[in-house]
Structure formats: C-alpha cells, structure tokens
Design a protein around this motif. Sequence first.
Motif, short mmCIF file in Angstrom:
data_model
loop_
_atom_site.label_atom_id
_atom_site.label_comp_id
_atom_site.label_asym_id
_atom_site.label_seq_id
_atom_site.Cartn_x
_atom_site.Cartn_y
_atom_site.Cartn_z
N THR A 140 0.84 -1.21 0.00
CA THR A 140 0.00 0.00 0.00
C THR A 140 0.87 1.26 0.00
O THR A 140 0.90 2.00 -0.97
CB THR A 140 -0.93 0.02 1.22
N ARG A 150 3.15 12.26 15.71
CA ARG A 150 1.73 11.87 15.63
C ARG A 150 1.06 11.93 16.98
O ARG A 150 1.65 11.53 17.99
CB ARG A 150 1.68 10.44 15.10
N ASN A 204 -4.03 8.30 18.30
CA ASN A 204 -4.30 7.74 16.98
C ASN A 204 -3.61 6.38 16.86
O ASN A 204 -2.40 6.31 16.70
CB ASN A 204 -3.81 8.71 15.91
N HIS A 240 1.08 -5.39 12.05
CA HIS A 240 1.32 -6.19 10.84
C HIS A 240 1.84 -7.58 11.23
O HIS A 240 2.75 -7.69 12.05
CB HIS A 240 2.34 -5.48 9.94
N SER A 247 -4.40 0.78 3.28
CA SER A 247 -5.34 -0.35 3.29
C SER A 247 -6.76 0.06 3.66
O SER A 247 -6.98 1.06 4.34
CB SER A 247 -4.85 -1.39 4.32
N ARG A 255 -12.19 3.09 6.80
CA ARG A 255 -11.36 3.84 5.84
C ARG A 255 -11.42 3.09 4.52
O ARG A 255 -11.06 1.92 4.47
CB ARG A 255 -9.91 3.91 6.34
N GLY A 309 -7.77 8.23 13.22
CA GLY A 309 -6.94 8.94 12.23
C GLY A 309 -7.75 9.66 11.17
O GLY A 309 -7.26 10.60 10.54
#
Length: 353
Positions: A38, A61, A65, A70, A184, A198, A236
Amino acid sequence: MDTIICKISNDEKENDKIFEKAANILKVGGLVAFPTETVYGLGGNALDCNAAKKIYQAKGRPSDNPLIVHIANVEDLEKLAVEIPREAYMLANEFWPGPLTMVLKKSGIVPKEITGGLETVAIRMPSHKTAEGMIKKSGLYIAAPSANTSGRPSPTKAKYVIEDLAGRVDMIIADDTIEVGIESTIVDLSEGVPTILRPGGITKEMLEAVLGKVQIDKAIEEGNLLSGSIVPKAPGMKYRHYAPKASLLLVEGDEADVVNKINELVAYDKKNGLKVAVMTTDEHANKYPNVIVKSLGKRADEASIARHLFEALREFDDLEVEKIYSESFSKDNIGQAIMNRLLKAAGHSVITA
Ligand code: TXA
Ligand code: MG
C-alpha cells in the motif's frame, strides 16, 4: 541518530542480510521503515510500549491515533485478538495477505500504547515480499503507521521516507515496488455489522461479495466528514491528512466543462503571479497549455490513479507550487478511496464547473 539506508535488489542473499539487520534492530526496540504493497510503513515491535512511543515521536503523531499491527502468519490473528468472529476468517481467507486491515477486540498481550487506549486492535497481513521477509525474520508483530511525518502524504517512494524520517529512525529499507499506493481498507469487525472505517483498494463491493451486508462509517461520508458532526471510529480519519503545501481545489462536472474551468482558473492565478499546477489523467494531459501538469495515469485504469496520487502531491511540494487544480474522479470501486484521499488533501474544497 544515524539512519541506515538499505536497498532491496534481485539478490536474495543480500536481501536476506537486510532482513536480518532490520530484525535485529526491531528486536531491541528500534524503528525500521519498510515498504508494503500500500504505502511505506514505520515499524516497531508491537508489544514494546517504548517502541510505540518512539513511533509517535518520529512521526510527530498524536498518541490517541492507534497503530496497525502487521503480521506474517494468519495464525497470529488469534494471539492478538479475542472473540474473533467468523467474518474475520472469511476475509482473511479471501484478502490476506493484502491491503485489508481488520479491527477486532484486542487480546491481553496488546499494549494500550499502540491502540491509542482502545479495547480493539487493527491487524493487517501485508502481501509485499519485503514486508513479509522482514516481519518473518524478526519473529515479531510489527506496529506500523504510514512512514510520513504526521499530516504529509503517505510515502510511496523511498526518497520521501528519507525526506521525512532520516535521522529519526534506525533504518529505512528502500524498495519502490509499491502497487496499491493508498493505504489499506480498514473494516471494523468488533461489533455489529462489518463497517468500513477507511476506504482503500479492497472495495465495499469486494467485502460484500464475501460477507453480505457491509456498511460505511457514517462519519466518513463526505458531508459528515466536513461538518465534523459525527466522530469517525478510526481516530486517524478526523485529521487533515495528505495535505500538500499548496492549496488544492477539486473541480467536478462534465469533462469538457472541467477542462475549461481549470484553464480559466489557471489563467487568472497566473495573471496574479501564482505558481500553478494541474492534476489530471492521460486523456486530458495535453489540454492544459502553459502550466505544470501531472497525469496520474489513465482514467480507465483506476489502480494507476491510486498508485500515483500521493507521489503527485509530493512532487507538487517539491516544485513549490502555490495552487493545484485537480479533476475529480468517479466514486465507484477504488474511486471511493481515491476521492476520500483527494477530498482530505483539498480540505474539502470542491467546485462544480
Ligand atoms: O496500508 C496501511 O494501512 C498502511 C501500511 C503501512 O500498512 N498503514 C497505515 O497506518 O495507513 P496509519 O497509522 O497511517 O493509519 C492507521 C489508521 C488510522 O486512521 C487509525 O486511526 C486507524 O487505522 N486505526 C488503528 N487502530 C484502530 C482501531 N483499533 N480502531 C479504529 N481505527 C484504528
Ligand atoms: Mg497515515
């Protein structure tokens, strides 16, 4: 901090050494930026609170959030999540490894530092060979947000990761073989009807073909995102992401009208001494004379539009343009994800030609 930069090649042995180096850094709590199918991710050990803190710091950041975890083996799902519904296995079976993230109830081993204090965890199994190689070699679960400074477009090229993160992370793995180009799809399976938080490369239609009914988080529908009246479930999504330095305006309408309108706006801005650029597709690229033009690819090939979108936004930054006019795209299929990113980048400035 010195940042080691390594480039993936066709030499498997060399690549293996790179994975080993990255794994050693990750195992002692360091940070490694790496490619996925991605966008590039900024990885750290997902079970190490300290690594999580470093990730937030390196990106600048907000810590509410949460990060995506992974994995490289489907079985790891059961280590990280509890009360996993049947739907999760059905989706994993169809779309993993690949650009789909699932939000599930978190297990006890997942620290709240990476979930932004939530009781759920977002999990993804990437298909990119470099991501897979690195994660497998480390034997860890890798927490990774996109590898950009917070607020900038997600990087799809190593040079942009280097621009944002060199000196702030231990290692960057360069491998510009990114296929999807936007982040993603996130689907929430932690309660009720599966809900897209999202949009991304795995579309609502593709999810519905496996699950039946799927809904989209109301908060991310155009009008609601703009008014901020409903809080998005993916924290986010409330931030103004992907912002290029220039102001970006989307122009909608019939193709010919859009071209005319953009040319009119460009002429006006140029008269006022502004540096202007146009974001378009191959079909219209030669219809904007006397202005910087970036084509994202063929309109008919939506995947190519998605793949080049963030890169184009970054290139406009490099060129220091002050105004960008972009054509808009169909909201079908992956177009939905493209328009979601574009509208955010434009701060929802849209006009109809
Ligand atoms: O394609 C991708 O997903 C890339 C690559 C690196 O895998 N990663 C990525 O991460 O886009 P990031 O951190 O830029 O975006 C993660 C999104 C954020 O909007 C965050 O709020 C949401 O996922 N998220 C993470 N955990 C969540 C949770 N438990 N519940 C709801 N939303 C969550
Ligand atoms: Mg991001």
